[in-house]
Design a protein around this motif. Structure first.
Motif, mmCIF file in Angstrom:
data_model
loop_
_atom_site.group_PDB
_atom_site.id
_atom_site.type_symbol
_atom_site.label_atom_id
_atom_site.label_comp_id
_atom_site.label_asym_id
_atom_site.label_seq_id
_atom_site.Cartn_x
_atom_site.Cartn_y
_atom_site.Cartn_z
ATOM 1 N N LEU A 29 0.807 -1.212 0.000
ATOM 2 C CA LEU A 29 0.000 0.000 0.000
ATOM 3 C C LEU A 29 0.847 1.271 0.000
ATOM 4 C CD1 LEU A 29 -2.680 -1.109 2.641
ATOM 5 C CD2 LEU A 29 -2.971 -0.965 0.165
ATOM 6 N N GLY A 30 2.136 1.128 -0.229
ATOM 7 C CA GLY A 30 3.028 2.283 -0.173
ATOM 8 C C GLY A 30 2.668 3.392 -1.150
ATOM 9 N N SER A 31 2.109 3.020 -2.305
ATOM 10 C CA SER A 31 1.773 4.047 -3.302
ATOM 11 C C SER A 31 0.644 4.955 -2.839
ATOM 12 C CB SER A 31 1.379 3.377 -4.624
ATOM 13 O OG SER A 31 0.213 2.574 -4.457
ATOM 14 N N GLU A 32 -0.116 4.510 -1.815
ATOM 15 C CA GLU A 32 -1.220 5.312 -1.303
ATOM 16 C C GLU A 32 -0.781 6.312 -0.231
ATOM 17 O OE1 GLU A 32 -4.411 5.188 -2.405
ATOM 18 O OE2 GLU A 32 -3.692 3.788 -3.930
ATOM 19 N N ILE A 33 0.451 6.189 0.247
ATOM 20 C CA ILE A 33 0.901 7.026 1.362
ATOM 21 C C ILE A 33 0.954 8.518 1.010
ATOM 22 C CG2 ILE A 33 2.833 7.523 2.898
ATOM 23 C CD1 ILE A 33 1.128 5.144 3.723
ATOM 24 N N PRO A 34 1.458 8.929 -0.163
ATOM 25 C CA PRO A 34 1.465 10.367 -0.459
ATOM 26 C C PRO A 34 0.065 10.991 -0.407
ATOM 27 C CG PRO A 34 2.913 9.210 -1.966
ATOM 28 C CD PRO A 34 2.170 8.159 -1.206
ATOM 29 N N ARG A 35 -0.921 10.305 -0.931
ATOM 30 C CA ARG A 35 -2.281 10.846 -0.877
ATOM 31 C C ARG A 35 -2.794 10.887 0.560
ATOM 32 N NH1 ARG A 35 -7.644 9.292 -1.023
ATOM 33 N NH2 ARG A 35 -8.987 10.789 -2.118
ATOM 34 N N LEU A 36 -2.510 9.825 1.333
ATOM 35 C CA LEU A 36 -2.914 9.820 2.733
ATOM 36 C C LEU A 36 -2.296 11.000 3.478
ATOM 37 C CD1 LEU A 36 -4.252 8.331 5.185
ATOM 38 C CD2 LEU A 36 -2.067 7.151 5.480
ATOM 39 N N HIS A 37 -1.005 11.234 3.268
ATOM 40 C CA HIS A 37 -0.339 12.345 3.931
ATOM 41 C C HIS A 37 -0.955 13.681 3.524
ATOM 42 C CE1 HIS A 37 3.741 10.427 5.274
ATOM 43 N NE2 HIS A 37 2.700 9.954 5.927
ATOM 44 N N ALA A 38 -1.306 13.793 2.248
ATOM 45 C CA ALA A 38 -1.912 15.041 1.784
ATOM 46 C C ALA A 38 -3.253 15.288 2.465
ATOM 47 C CB ALA A 38 -2.072 15.011 0.269
ATOM 48 N N LEU A 39 -4.063 14.235 2.580
ATOM 49 C CA LEU A 39 -5.358 14.373 3.240
ATOM 50 C C LEU A 39 -5.190 14.735 4.713
ATOM 51 C CD1 LEU A 39 -7.246 11.304 1.695
ATOM 52 C CD2 LEU A 39 -7.832 13.715 1.357
ATOM 53 N N VAL A 40 -4.253 14.060 5.379
ATOM 54 C CA VAL A 40 -4.020 14.340 6.795
ATOM 55 C C VAL A 40 -3.480 15.755 6.977
ATOM 56 C CG1 VAL A 40 -2.671 13.671 8.832
ATOM 57 C CG2 VAL A 40 -3.663 11.905 7.353
ATOM 58 N N ASN A 41 -2.541 16.139 6.126
ATOM 59 C CA ASN A 41 -1.916 17.451 6.236
ATOM 60 C C ASN A 41 -2.905 18.581 5.979
ATOM 61 O OD1 ASN A 41 0.551 19.063 6.553
ATOM 62 N ND2 ASN A 41 0.253 19.574 4.398
ATOM 63 N N ASN A 42 -3.867 18.344 5.091
ATOM 64 C CA ASN A 42 -4.821 19.394 4.714
ATOM 65 C C ASN A 42 -6.065 19.422 5.596
ATOM 66 O OD1 ASN A 42 -3.290 20.451 2.578
ATOM 67 N ND2 ASN A 42 -4.028 18.857 1.183
ATOM 68 N N THR A 43 -6.112 18.556 6.587
ATOM 69 C CA THR A 43 -7.247 18.538 7.506
ATOM 70 C C THR A 43 -6.968 19.497 8.664
ATOM 71 O OG1 THR A 43 -7.779 16.241 6.986
ATOM 72 C CG2 THR A 43 -8.672 17.117 9.038
ATOM 73 N N ARG A 44 -7.876 20.421 8.869
ATOM 74 C CA ARG A 44 -7.714 21.394 9.949
ATOM 75 C C ARG A 44 -8.334 20.859 11.237
ATOM 76 N NH1 ARG A 44 -9.626 27.025 6.956
ATOM 77 N NH2 ARG A 44 -7.934 27.141 5.429
ATOM 78 N N LEU A 45 -7.683 21.168 12.335
ATOM 79 C CA LEU A 45 -8.230 20.884 13.662
ATOM 80 C C LEU A 45 -8.434 22.209 14.393
ATOM 81 C CD1 LEU A 45 -6.048 17.845 14.834
ATOM 82 C CD2 LEU A 45 -8.402 17.797 14.016
ATOM 83 N N PRO A 46 -9.358 22.248 15.344
ATOM 84 C CA PRO A 46 -9.537 23.475 16.128
ATOM 85 C C PRO A 46 -8.249 23.846 16.850
ATOM 86 C CG PRO A 46 -11.322 21.922 16.539
ATOM 87 C CD PRO A 46 -10.291 21.185 15.754
ATOM 88 N N SER A 47 -8.078 25.140 17.097
ATOM 89 C CA SER A 47 -6.862 25.598 17.788
ATOM 90 C C SER A 47 -6.903 25.275 19.276
ATOM 91 C CB SER A 47 -6.666 27.102 17.598
ATOM 92 O OG SER A 47 -7.800 27.813 18.082
ATOM 93 N N LYS A 48 -8.104 25.108 19.804
ATOM 94 C CA LYS A 48 -8.224 24.740 21.213
ATOM 95 C C LYS A 48 -9.530 23.987 21.428
ATOM 96 C CE LYS A 48 -10.355 29.132 22.627
ATOM 97 N NZ LYS A 48 -10.268 30.267 23.568
ATOM 98 N N ALA A 49 -9.564 23.211 22.482
ATOM 99 C CA ALA A 49 -10.759 22.445 22.815
ATOM 100 C C ALA A 49 -11.888 23.393 23.196
ATOM 101 C CB ALA A 49 -10.467 21.476 23.948
ATOM 102 N N LEU A 50 -13.107 22.965 22.883
ATOM 103 C CA LEU A 50 -14.252 23.840 23.126
ATOM 104 C C LEU A 50 -14.492 24.067 24.608
ATOM 105 C CD1 LEU A 50 -16.581 25.439 21.918
ATOM 106 C CD2 LEU A 50 -17.938 23.330 21.856
ATOM 107 N N TYR A 51 -14.502 22.976 25.383
ATOM 108 C CA TYR A 51 -14.811 23.115 26.801
ATOM 109 C C TYR A 51 -13.771 22.468 27.724
ATOM 110 C CZ TYR A 51 -19.413 24.495 25.115
ATOM 111 O OH TYR A 51 -20.443 25.124 24.476
ATOM 112 N N GLY A 52 -12.786 21.812 27.174
ATOM 113 C CA GLY A 52 -11.775 21.197 28.018
ATOM 114 C C GLY A 52 -12.276 20.010 28.810
ATOM 115 N N VAL A 53 -13.246 19.258 28.238
ATOM 116 C CA VAL A 53 -13.791 18.100 28.939
ATOM 117 C C VAL A 53 -12.887 16.897 28.749
ATOM 118 C CG1 VAL A 53 -16.158 18.929 28.762
ATOM 119 C CG2 VAL A 53 -15.210 17.521 26.927
ATOM 120 N N GLY A 54 -13.094 15.858 29.559
ATOM 121 C CA GLY A 54 -12.287 14.653 29.493
ATOM 122 C C GLY A 54 -12.719 13.741 28.367
ATOM 123 N N GLN A 55 -12.021 12.579 28.252
ATOM 124 C CA GLN A 55 -12.252 11.694 27.119
ATOM 125 C C GLN A 55 -13.587 10.961 27.179
ATOM 126 O OE1 GLN A 55 -9.522 8.409 26.790
ATOM 127 N NE2 GLN A 55 -9.355 8.149 29.008
#
Length: 403
Positions: A29-55
């Motif tokens: 599956l090595g040929s799929e890694i560049p696309r996977l990295h691109a998807l992961v890299n281009n996914t934004r996460l919030p800068s901080k947790a909304l309420y700081g609750v536990g898991q």
């Protein structure tokens, strides 16, 4: 005499590979890694947790962000792929399904055939630490190990219809063991959905399944009120296990309801979203494991989590995997039933597994319980979270297995 024994062993494990189109398999599956990295890299996460609750409210932002960083900067898929490719793998065509499986043979001609059955969100990868040790002869005990991927999981094709049940999977896995691989009798181990499939095999194919070891059952654990009413005394470890099970039932079943009632909603929402799959799966792997996961004897570290999620993401099998819930809405029951078999059963309770099964309740599933062990380390993925204990318990099959 030795030659005769070797020939009989070869004959017993031989099969018409043409009928089932058995083919060697390597993960590539090595040929799929560049696309996977691109998807992961281009996914934004919030800068901080909304309420700081536990898991208990879901995966923590800091943990997800660190997993994402490791996925991009540290995680080495090629190394993990090479580790998994150390195992001898095949595919076979059974009832129109392509079934992927590991088939690791012991050098011991008297080795016991053993099938290991995984669940969700696992794969054959969760047994990687125990496969080779089980095939290695120790005190005259060894196994030839078969690890199939459930239909719709990673390299096995999806079931041909929406109402494909665990009993259907049990049937094709029995065909795999007896007709494809040629074993007249065998033992099994099951966890999570693999325990549901395994319990069906244990009861339905009682002339071929001659011993079974479980760490999970197709039943919910008893309530604290039921345990008290039955005058069951619990050890300190069992009290922790009971509390873990109660929390899971009261707070941890939302994912199951979603995957049972609306598999396409969650499946399509996360289909091409590897970070979303990381959040959905990673939260379960962390919350369902021993709090000490990643410290010896556990190997359930961030690399193991990222390997597991990578297998789902790189094979586009997240959607097809969650359908096991929708196809089997009553896969786990509150009513205990006894399997119609005389084959011995062994059971291991790990302290932080998500369901607690007292010995008195395990006995309701079989009149043939020969071993009940409680371990003070490990959770829902003991093949990763406490490999030495799981290996030791599975090896006890040899003392009760009758061919």
């Amino acid at each position: 005499m030795v030659l005769l024994t070797l020939w009989l062993t070869w004959a017993a494990a031989s099969a018409d590979t043409t009928k089932f189109d058995v083919q060697p398999f390597k993960i590539n599956l090595g040929s799929e890694i560049p696309r996977l990295h691109a998807l992961v890299n281009n996914t934004r996460l919030p800068s901080k947790a909304l309420y700081g609750v536990g898991q208990d409210k879901g995966i923590e932002l800091d943990f997800l962000a660190e997993l994402r960083r490791e996925w991009l900067e540290v995680f080495d898929w090629e190394a993990q792929e090479a580790e998994l490719n150390r195992f001898t793998q095949y595919t076979a065509e059974i009832e129109g399904l392509t079934v992927h499986f590991v088939h690791e043979k012991s050098a011991d001609p008297d080795a016991i055939p053993l099938i290991l059955l995984h669940g969700w969100p696992g794969s054959f990868q969760e047994f990687a630490p125990i496969i080779k040790p089980l095939t290695t002869p120790t005190e005259n005990v060894s196994f030839t190990v078969v690890v199939p991927s459930l239909p719709g999981f990673v390299f096995s094709s999806p079931p041909p219809r929406a109402n494909w049940t665990v009993d259907d999977t049990a049937r094709i896995f029995n065909v795999l063991m007896t007709e494809v691989l040629g074993y007249k009798t065998y033992a099994l181990h099951g966890t999570d959905w693999g325990s549901v499939v395994g319990y069906s095999m244990y009861g339905s194919f009682n002339t071929t399944v001659r011993a079974a070891h479980f760490v999970f059952l197709p039943f919910f654990g008893p309530t604290p009120e039921e345990i008290a009413a039955d005058n069951i005394t619990l050890s300190d470890v069992e009290k922790v296990a009971e509390n873990k099970g109660n929390l899971f039932v009261s707070l941890g079943l939302a994912y199951r309801d979603e995957q049972t009632q609306k598999p396409n909603d969650i499946g399509l929402a996360l289909y091409d979203n590897p970070v979303g799959q990381l959040a959905w799966i990673g939260s379960k792997m962390k919350l369902w494991s021993d709090p000490r996961a990643g410290t010896p004897p556990s190997v359930l570290n961030t690399t193991a989590i990222l390997t597991s999620v990578s297998l789902y993401a790189l094979t586009s099998s997240f959607l097809t995997s969650v359908w096991i819930y929708a196809s089997n809405p009553n896969g786990f029951s509150t009513t205990y039933s006894q399997a119609p078999t005389d084959a011995p059963m062994l059971f291991s309770q790990f302290e932080y597994n998500i369901i607690f099964y007292p010995e008195e309740y395990v006995k309701q599933t079989t009149k043939n319980l020969v071993s009940y062990k409680v371990h003070d380390f490990g959770g829902h993925f003991p093949g990763l979270d406490n490999p030495p204990a799981l290996i030791e318990d599975i090896r006890e099959i040899a003392a009760v297995f009758v061919r």
